[in-house]
Write a protein that holds these residues in place. Sequence first.
Motif, short mmCIF file in Angstrom:
data_model
loop_
_atom_site.label_atom_id
_atom_site.label_comp_id
_atom_site.label_asym_id
_atom_site.label_seq_id
_atom_site.Cartn_x
_atom_site.Cartn_y
_atom_site.Cartn_z
N ARG A 147 0.81 -1.07 -0.05
CA ARG A 147 0.03 -0.02 0.04
C ARG A 147 0.99 1.07 -0.10
O ARG A 147 1.75 1.13 0.65
N ASP A 148 0.71 2.12 -0.90
CA ASP A 148 1.40 3.63 -1.03
C ASP A 148 1.61 4.11 0.24
O ASP A 148 0.52 4.38 1.02
N GLY A 149 2.74 4.44 0.82
CA GLY A 149 2.89 5.15 1.86
C GLY A 149 2.91 4.42 3.23
O GLY A 149 3.13 4.99 4.15
N LEU A 150 2.43 3.18 3.04
CA LEU A 150 2.27 2.33 4.27
C LEU A 150 3.38 1.23 4.39
O LEU A 150 3.55 0.53 3.55
N SER A 190 -7.26 0.58 7.18
CA SER A 190 -6.34 1.01 6.12
C SER A 190 -6.47 2.47 5.59
O SER A 190 -5.94 3.02 5.22
N GLY A 191 -7.95 2.56 5.46
CA GLY A 191 -8.40 3.96 5.12
C GLY A 191 -7.87 4.92 6.02
O GLY A 191 -7.51 6.09 5.81
N THR A 215 -4.28 5.88 5.85
CA THR A 215 -3.85 6.46 4.80
C THR A 215 -4.21 7.73 5.05
O THR A 215 -3.39 8.71 4.57
N GLU A 216 -5.29 8.06 5.59
CA GLU A 216 -5.80 9.36 5.91
C GLU A 216 -5.05 10.11 6.89
O GLU A 216 -5.21 11.23 7.45
#
Lengths: 335, 335
Positions: free
Chosen positions: B116-119, B294-295, B298-299
């Motif tokens: 996942r991008d950024g994670l 995950s939402g 990401t936020e």
Amino acid sequence: MPISTREIQLASRPHGEPTQDNFALAEVALPDPQPGEIAVRNLAMSVDPYMRGRMNDAPSYAPPWQLGEAARGGAIGEVTASQSPDVAVGSLVLHDRGWREHAVLPASEAFVVPRRDGLSPTLYLGALGMPGRTAYVGLFRIAAFQPGDTVFVSAAAGAVGSMVGQLAKLSGAARVIGSAGSQDKIDFLLNDLGFDAAFNYHDGPAARLLAQAAPDGIDVYFDNVGGEQLEAAIGAMKLHGRIAVCGQISGYNASSPQPGPRNLGLFVSRRLAMKGFLVFEHDDLADEFTQQVSGWLTEGKIKTRETVVDGLDQAVDAFIGMLRGANTGKMIITL
Amino acid sequence: MPISTREIQLASRPHGEPTQDNFALAEVALPDPQPGEIAVRNLAMSVDPYMRGRMNDAPSYAPPWQLGEAARGGAIGEVTASQSPDVAVGSLVLHDRGWREHAVLPASEAFVVPRRDGLSPTLYLGALGMPGRTAYVGLFRIAAFQPGDTVFVSAAAGAVGSMVGQLAKLSGAARVIGSAGSQDKIDFLLNDLGFDAAFNYHDGPAARLLAQAAPDGIDVYFDNVGGEQLEAAIGAMKLHGRIAVCGQISGYNASSPQPGPRNLGLFVSRRLAMKGFLVFEHDDLADEFTQQVSGWLTEGKIKTRETVVDGLDQAVDAFIGMLRGANTGKMIITL
């Protein structure tokens, strides 16, 4: 209508076990019922373990008894005068003004109950009343009983416990185990009520006695006593076992906190659940309960025994005795 | 593929707190994957409190580690060879062969997870993995969290506890209180995670500290530690309070049974419920959890901290330290 009547008042609050000195038998004037009220001649009153809590001046689910005032508790009586269109003279009513020979109360606080052929009105204080409903709610709703379950109940010869075991047997329990404090009670459980196993908790460590009575473990524990038997029950629990906490009489007279079970780690490894409950929060089950249990009583499938004590002047001794386990089945004071 | 790799084996079973002597770092031959198997280079492995139980030779939900064999536990790695059509080389996989640098295992026992991008992939061992899911299941299903609840969580700066508090805040908790064992952790809870109150359990009796932090009582207690804090939480419970028992780390290293809470009588008067649970029995919530969390990650609405230790030869010290509370947030061993 007499112009005076006798009642038992709270004279002082106990520290530890209650004594006669905590109570006073008083002769008081009986008022005439005012509009909306009824006068009742009590036939019988109930003594129950939860009443010990009402002797303390501490907020709880049942309001504390007040010093110098009559104690309260479940009673069954006949209406002798009525100023209410809802309750006829001669009706049988269940109400909360026990501990007195006559009562005047708002009609809205009395429940008219039917006279049932062959069934004693005192059953409304036991199997058909609060203790029976407590057993029903605790077993079926709180402990989520399922047919095939092995059920253990403590204080099994008491008003609630004797109903728990019989309800479980009638509903398909694989095995029902009870504990009690005398050989007479054990005989009652095994010979009269059809329990599969029973033990006297004075005979040794509860964990060992329960393991012998339930070698494959238990699914449900209906807790009336707390303390050592609760720890034993947790230790005997199968996976996903459930505990309905109805009362913890072993601690009611204690003046310092009692040690808790040392095996709560099993709650995770066996995914156990434990819930406390009070019957009055489950009134939605009352009709179902009454229909089911009155049927079983009429058919003779549920057996009851009452420990009957006669006379208001015996009520305090009876109450103190019940807290020590003197009763088999429901303890009733006839008036 | 190397022909040999390093792994940590269980050398002996502990009595009380584990020591280095209970483990051995071994160099072992790495087999080629057979049909249906994959080879994985582990990027990171997890050390978790529940692993203490796997060091004992006692039946439990997670099978005991075997003497002379590699320990097991969650790990995230990259697939370096595959004999399975289901798992491609280069995939990121989550699996249970931690405590080693490389693993060969059936493809069916590995879960392919998205990058996942950024994670960071290590989040699959923490917030997005078993600890996060444990928090989610315990709070929402077991404790039946409702918006407006006041929530107390112990070991609140740990991998599970830090998620419990944030999930509760994001879901409308009235107040979230955490306990932890150092000022650094308290600062983390208050300043980074947005807890409303936090206390260091070394600062005095837990009952007093909790009463100060939650003067109006609590609705939910998420128990990671048992012992004194469980007793304090029961004492602080409001009517119909709920306890999710996730773990009881205060007793994991104990070699004799720890005293239980002395206030179980409150279960009846306040109608409390306490349930133990294991996350793996609630896989039906896994998709909902992953999507939701995950939402939020990401936020940036969920914050994570990892205590990262580098190298397999540091893993045992890290594990022992975690049992003593050395970690803030999820403890990860990078490999």
